[in-house]
Enzyme design. Structure first.
Site, PDB file in Angstrom:
ATOM      1  N   LEU A   1      71.185  91.059  73.064  1.00 18.67           N
ATOM      2  CA  LEU A   1      69.976  91.527  73.774  1.00 18.67           C
ATOM      3  C   LEU A   1      69.340  92.689  73.009  1.00 18.67           C
TER       4      LEU A   1
ATOM      5  N   LEU B   1      72.368  80.821  66.276  1.00 20.02           N
ATOM      6  CA  LEU B   1      70.958  81.203  66.072  1.00 20.02           C
ATOM      7  C   LEU B   1      70.754  82.715  66.027  1.00 20.02           C
TER       8      LEU B   1
ATOM      9  N   ALA C   1      70.073  86.257  65.112  1.00 16.64           N
ATOM     10  CA  ALA C   1      69.619  86.799  63.826  1.00 16.64           C
ATOM     11  C   ALA C   1      68.557  87.855  64.075  1.00 16.64           C
TER      12      ALA C   1
ATOM     13  N   SER D   1      64.991  88.373  62.917  1.00 24.34           N
ATOM     14  CA  SER D   1      64.170  87.230  62.490  1.00 24.34           C
ATOM     15  C   SER D   1      62.767  87.575  61.987  1.00 24.34           C
TER      16      SER D   1
ATOM     17  N   THR E   1      66.294  78.772  58.047  1.00 22.31           N
ATOM     18  CA  THR E   1      64.837  78.754  57.892  1.00 22.31           C
ATOM     19  C   THR E   1      64.424  78.156  56.550  1.00 22.31           C
ATOM     20  N   ASP E   2      63.188  77.654  56.490  1.00 17.86           N
ATOM     21  CA  ASP E   2      62.658  77.153  55.212  1.00 17.86           C
ATOM     22  C   ASP E   2      62.358  78.301  54.240  1.00 17.86           C
ATOM     23  N   GLU E   3      62.362  79.553  54.752  1.00 14.01           N
ATOM     24  CA  GLU E   3      61.979  80.682  53.895  1.00 14.01           C
ATOM     25  C   GLU E   3      63.002  80.934  52.793  1.00 14.01           C
TER      26      GLU E   3
ATOM     27  N   TYR F   1      64.490  89.440  54.772  1.00 14.57           N
ATOM     28  CA  TYR F   1      64.857  88.450  55.802  1.00 14.57           C
ATOM     29  C   TYR F   1      65.352  87.157  55.162  1.00 14.57           C
ATOM     30  N   SER F   2      64.533  86.582  54.271  1.00 18.30           N
ATOM     31  CA  SER F   2      64.923  85.282  53.709  1.00 18.30           C
ATOM     32  C   SER F   2      66.151  85.413  52.808  1.00 18.30           C
TER      33      SER F   2
ATOM     34  N   LYS G   1      69.089  85.342  55.146  1.00 17.65           N
ATOM     35  CA  LYS G   1      69.348  83.982  55.672  1.00 17.65           C
ATOM     36  C   LYS G   1      69.929  83.097  54.558  1.00 17.65           C
TER      37      LYS G   1
ATOM     38  N   ASN H   1      58.053  77.276  60.423  1.00 17.88           N
ATOM     39  CA  ASN H   1      57.632  78.208  61.485  1.00 17.88           C
ATOM     40  C   ASN H   1      57.513  77.496  62.831  1.00 17.88           C
ATOM     41  N   ASN H   2      58.104  78.086  63.850  1.00 20.23           N
ATOM     42  CA  ASN H   2      58.020  77.541  65.214  1.00 20.23           C
ATOM     43  C   ASN H   2      56.928  78.244  66.006  1.00 20.23           C
TER      44      ASN H   2
ATOM     45  N   ARG I   1      51.275  78.233  56.467  1.00 22.51           N
ATOM     46  CA  ARG I   1      52.547  78.009  57.144  1.00 22.51           C
ATOM     47  C   ARG I   1      52.511  76.623  57.781  1.00 22.51           C
TER      48      ARG I   1
HETATM   49  P1  NAD Z   1      64.470  85.829  67.878  1.00 21.88           P
HETATM   50  O1  NAD Z   1      64.329  87.104  67.122  1.00 21.88           O
HETATM   51  O2  NAD Z   1      63.463  85.458  68.907  1.00 21.88           O
HETATM   52  O3  NAD Z   1      65.898  85.804  68.612  1.00 21.88           O
HETATM   53  C1  NAD Z   1      67.066  86.260  67.998  1.00 21.88           C
HETATM   54  C2  NAD Z   1      68.118  86.479  69.078  1.00 21.88           C
HETATM   55  O4  NAD Z   1      69.326  86.934  68.438  1.00 21.88           O
HETATM   56  C3  NAD Z   1      67.735  87.552  70.113  1.00 21.88           C
HETATM   57  O5  NAD Z   1      67.995  87.092  71.421  1.00 21.88           O
HETATM   58  C4  NAD Z   1      68.618  88.726  69.747  1.00 21.88           C
HETATM   59  O6  NAD Z   1      68.956  89.542  70.871  1.00 21.88           O
HETATM   60  C5  NAD Z   1      69.850  88.030  69.175  1.00 21.88           C
HETATM   61  N1  NAD Z   1      70.593  88.902  68.246  1.00 21.88           N
HETATM   62  C6  NAD Z   1      70.078  89.635  67.230  1.00 21.88           C
HETATM   63  N2  NAD Z   1      71.062  90.343  66.628  1.00 21.88           N
HETATM   64  C7  NAD Z   1      72.220  90.011  67.261  1.00 21.88           C
HETATM   65  C8  NAD Z   1      73.573  90.403  67.098  1.00 21.88           C
HETATM   66  N3  NAD Z   1      73.915  91.285  66.146  1.00 21.88           N
HETATM   67  N4  NAD Z   1      74.511  89.869  67.916  1.00 21.88           N
HETATM   68  C9  NAD Z   1      74.161  88.983  68.887  1.00 21.88           C
HETATM   69  N5  NAD Z   1      72.886  88.597  69.107  1.00 21.88           N
HETATM   70  C10 NAD Z   1      71.928  89.104  68.308  1.00 21.88           C
HETATM   71  O7  NAD Z   1      64.603  84.699  66.755  1.00 21.88           O
HETATM   72  P2  NAD Z   1      64.137  83.174  66.798  1.00 21.88           P
HETATM   73  O8  NAD Z   1      62.757  83.083  66.286  1.00 21.88           O
HETATM   74  O9  NAD Z   1      64.488  82.580  68.096  1.00 21.88           O
HETATM   75  O10 NAD Z   1      65.092  82.572  65.668  1.00 21.88           O
HETATM   76  C11 NAD Z   1      66.375  82.046  65.988  1.00 21.88           C
HETATM   77  C12 NAD Z   1      67.035  81.535  64.719  1.00 21.88           C
HETATM   78  O11 NAD Z   1      66.233  80.512  64.139  1.00 21.88           O
HETATM   79  C13 NAD Z   1      67.221  82.600  63.648  1.00 21.88           C
HETATM   80  O12 NAD Z   1      68.460  82.390  63.022  1.00 21.88           O
HETATM   81  C14 NAD Z   1      66.074  82.350  62.676  1.00 21.88           C
HETATM   82  O13 NAD Z   1      66.417  82.749  61.374  1.00 21.88           O
HETATM   83  C15 NAD Z   1      65.924  80.838  62.797  1.00 21.88           C
HETATM   84  N6  NAD Z   1      64.571  80.307  62.516  1.00 21.88           N
HETATM   85  C16 NAD Z   1      63.471  80.826  63.140  1.00 21.88           C
HETATM   86  C17 NAD Z   1      62.200  80.260  62.899  1.00 21.88           C
HETATM   87  C18 NAD Z   1      60.972  80.767  63.607  1.00 21.88           C
HETATM   88  O14 NAD Z   1      59.868  80.275  63.324  1.00 21.88           O
HETATM   89  N7  NAD Z   1      61.052  81.700  64.534  1.00 21.88           N
HETATM   90  C19 NAD Z   1      62.085  79.175  62.028  1.00 21.88           C
HETATM   91  C20 NAD Z   1      63.245  78.671  61.409  1.00 21.88           C
HETATM   92  C21 NAD Z   1      64.476  79.236  61.681  1.00 21.88           C
HETATM   93  P1  TYD Z   2      55.039  85.401  61.024  1.00 21.64           P
HETATM   94  O1  TYD Z   2      54.677  84.878  62.375  1.00 21.64           O
HETATM   95  O2  TYD Z   2      55.540  86.807  60.903  1.00 21.64           O
HETATM   96  O3  TYD Z   2      56.085  84.378  60.402  1.00 21.64           O
HETATM   97  P2  TYD Z   2      56.664  84.283  58.867  1.00 21.64           P
HETATM   98  O4  TYD Z   2      56.330  85.508  58.137  1.00 21.64           O
HETATM   99  O5  TYD Z   2      58.137  84.177  59.111  1.00 21.64           O
HETATM  100  O6  TYD Z   2      56.048  83.052  58.280  1.00 21.64           O
HETATM  101  O7  TYD Z   2      53.770  85.273  60.091  1.00 21.64           O
HETATM  102  C1  TYD Z   2      53.118  84.028  59.907  1.00 21.64           C
HETATM  103  C2  TYD Z   2      52.007  84.237  58.894  1.00 21.64           C
HETATM  104  O8  TYD Z   2      51.015  85.096  59.464  1.00 21.64           O
HETATM  105  C3  TYD Z   2      52.470  84.933  57.617  1.00 21.64           C
HETATM  106  O9  TYD Z   2      51.747  84.386  56.524  1.00 21.64           O
HETATM  107  C4  TYD Z   2      52.079  86.388  57.835  1.00 21.64           C
HETATM  108  C5  TYD Z   2      50.836  86.279  58.679  1.00 21.64           C
HETATM  109  N1  TYD Z   2      50.602  87.383  59.658  1.00 21.64           N
HETATM  110  C6  TYD Z   2      49.349  87.983  59.752  1.00 21.64           C
HETATM  111  O10 TYD Z   2      48.402  87.604  59.017  1.00 21.64           O
HETATM  112  N2  TYD Z   2      49.151  88.967  60.662  1.00 21.64           N
HETATM  113  C7  TYD Z   2      50.155  89.421  61.468  1.00 21.64           C
HETATM  114  O11 TYD Z   2      49.908  90.370  62.285  1.00 21.64           O
HETATM  115  C8  TYD Z   2      51.429  88.791  61.405  1.00 21.64           C
HETATM  116  C9  TYD Z   2      52.559  89.235  62.280  1.00 21.64           C
HETATM  117  C10 TYD Z   2      51.605  87.770  60.464  1.00 21.64           C
END
Ligand code: NAD
Ligand code: TYD
Length: 350
Positions: free
Chosen positions: A36, A82, A84, A86, A131-133, A156-157, A160, A185-186, A220
């Site tokens: 949390l 999951l 992380a 992020s 992640t694809d990053e 970050y990448s 990961k 990206n989700n 993205r």
């Molecule tokens: P998020 O930041 O929304 O959630 C991360 C969760 O991990 C949070 O609930 C946080 O409390 C928990 N957490 C963080 N540090 C922790 C620790 N030390 N111990 C226990 N819990 C901890 O992230 P998300 O966007 O839901 O991503 C989830 C996973 O999917 C990550 O591994 C991320 O790398 C991967 N991912 C995300 C995306 C994206 O677009 N968001 C895309 C591909 C992969």
């Molecule tokens: P983000 O949602 O942070 O995901 P990621 O960096 O993991 O791809 O950013 C998506 C794209 O948007 C990225 O190219 C950075 C850009 N971006 C902005 O232009 N403005 C913003 O305020 C943020 C957070 C991201």
């Protein structure tokens, strides 16, 4: 009966994965472990928290002793990992936090699994969500396949990528049953508004400047979060040990085009004059080391396991906007307090 540990289940993607598994597999016991952090929010799981097959544990994966005791006590059948740090921008200002959770935390889980599952590896599974990053940045053409060499650029990448390498190393060295997926990206509901889409929705709603990094030319590849959760479900159940799958929606958007579309959707939803919200777009200083383009080739997943994305982007974006407009309390709660300080530091004078 299977007992599955899902880490990071209170976050954005994790909460969708937990919800899917709790609802679709009543005979599985789902244990959600989450620290949390600012990104973890139990309000993401209110609708399922009373289910009999769901349990929450507040813990930090960086605590090796706690992870080891937990695995010995609970005898999990599988892990879907999951948890992380992020957000790329936060990794630029505090890289060490990313090494701790993403690298050390993952290794702690691998060690706990390796030791407590000894002699029983063929009945267990460690699924690592990535992640694809990790593949770095593309130019104007090409796509990331499972064979693309790792070339991470942000802290970050890099963290990961490192965790992915450790997961493979535990498969190759100790014979642990591991699976990795690398997703693009989700977007969707319950997305913390530090990321582009929910941040822009929140700012458009409040008539605040919408910060676009650089010229908005970065690309993205966006996937609806529930399609990602469905892919994780399929891969978890069907992939062979040691496999990797890329997940993506063949849905590339330049940031500026995406933001213009979002502005237009929100003008309609909010009853504003067409073009009003686009006036909020503000070009700001670019992100350091900003990857130009990501694009995922998910042919392997489609061909071998039959997964295909279900939703068109325009439809998904509308659904997402509707969710944020209908869940004002959720948005207000997560943007009060520490979010304000984060926003000020991240965007002030940019
Ligand atoms: P998020 O930041 O929304 O959630 C991360 C969760 O991990 C949070 O609930 C946080 O409390 C928990 N957490 C963080 N540090 C922790 C620790 N030390 N111990 C226990 N819990 C901890 O992230 P998300 O966007 O839901 O991503 C989830 C996973 O999917 C990550 O591994 C991320 O790398 C991967 N991912 C995300 C995306 C994206 O677009 N968001 C895309 C591909 C992969
Ligand atoms: P983000 O949602 O942070 O995901 P990621 O960096 O993991 O791809 O950013 C998506 C794209 O948007 C990225 O190219 C950075 C850009 N971006 C902005 O232009 N403005 C913003 O305020 C943020 C957070 C991201």
């Amino acid at each position: 009966m299977k007992k599955i540990l899902i880490t990071g289940g209170a976050g954005f993607i994790g909460s969708h994965v937990v919800r899917r598994f709790v609802k679709n597999y009543p005979d599985y016991e789902i244990v959600n472990l989450d620290k949390l952090t600012y990104a973890g929010n139990l309000a993401n799981l209110r609708d399922i928290e009373a289910y009999d097959n769901y349990r929450f544990i507040k813990a930090d994966i960086v605590d090796a002793a706690e992870m080891s005791q937990l695995f010995k006590r609970e005898n999990f059948d599988a892990v879907i990992h999951l948890a992380a740090e992020s957000h790329v921008d936060r990794s630029i200002s505090d890289p060490t936090a990313f090494v701790m959770t993403n690298v050390i935390g993952t290794v702690n889980l691998l060690n706990a699994a390796k030791d407590s599952w000894k002699g029983d590896y063929e009945r267990k599974r460690f699924y690592h969500v990535s992640t694809d990053e990790v593949y770095g940045a593309l130019g104007e053409t090409g796509m990331f396949t499972e064979e693309t060499a790792y070339d991470p650029h942000s802290p970050y990448s890099a963290s990961k990528a490192s965790s992915d390498h450790f997961v493979r190393a535990y498969h190759d060295t100790y014979g642990l049953d591991t699976v990795i997926s690398n997703c693009s990206n989700n977007y969707g509901s319950h997305h913390f508004p530090e990321k582009l889409i929910p941040l822009a929705i929140n700012n458009i709603k409040n008539e605040l400047p919408v910060p676009v990094y650089g010229k908005g030319e970065n690309v993205r590849d966006w996937l609806w979060v529930e399609d990602h959760a469905r892919a994780i479900d399929v891969i978890f159940h069907k992939a062979a040990s040691g496999e990797t799958y890329n997940i993506g929606g063949h849905n590339e958007w330049k940031n500026i085009d995406l933001i213009r579309l979002l502005c237009s959707i929100m003008d309609k939803k909010l009853g504003r004059e067409e073009g009003a919200s686009a006036g909020l777009i503000t070009f700001v200083t670019d992100r350091a080391g900003h990857d130009l383009r990501y694009a995922i080739d998910s042919t392997k997943l489609q061909r071998e396991l039959g997964w295909v994305p279900s939703l068109q982007f325009e439809e998904g974006l509308e659904k997402t906007v509707d969710w944020y407009l209908e869940n004002e309390k959720w948005l207000n709660d997560v943007t009060s307090g520490s979010y304000q300080a984060y926003y000020e530091t991240q965007y002030h004078g940019r």
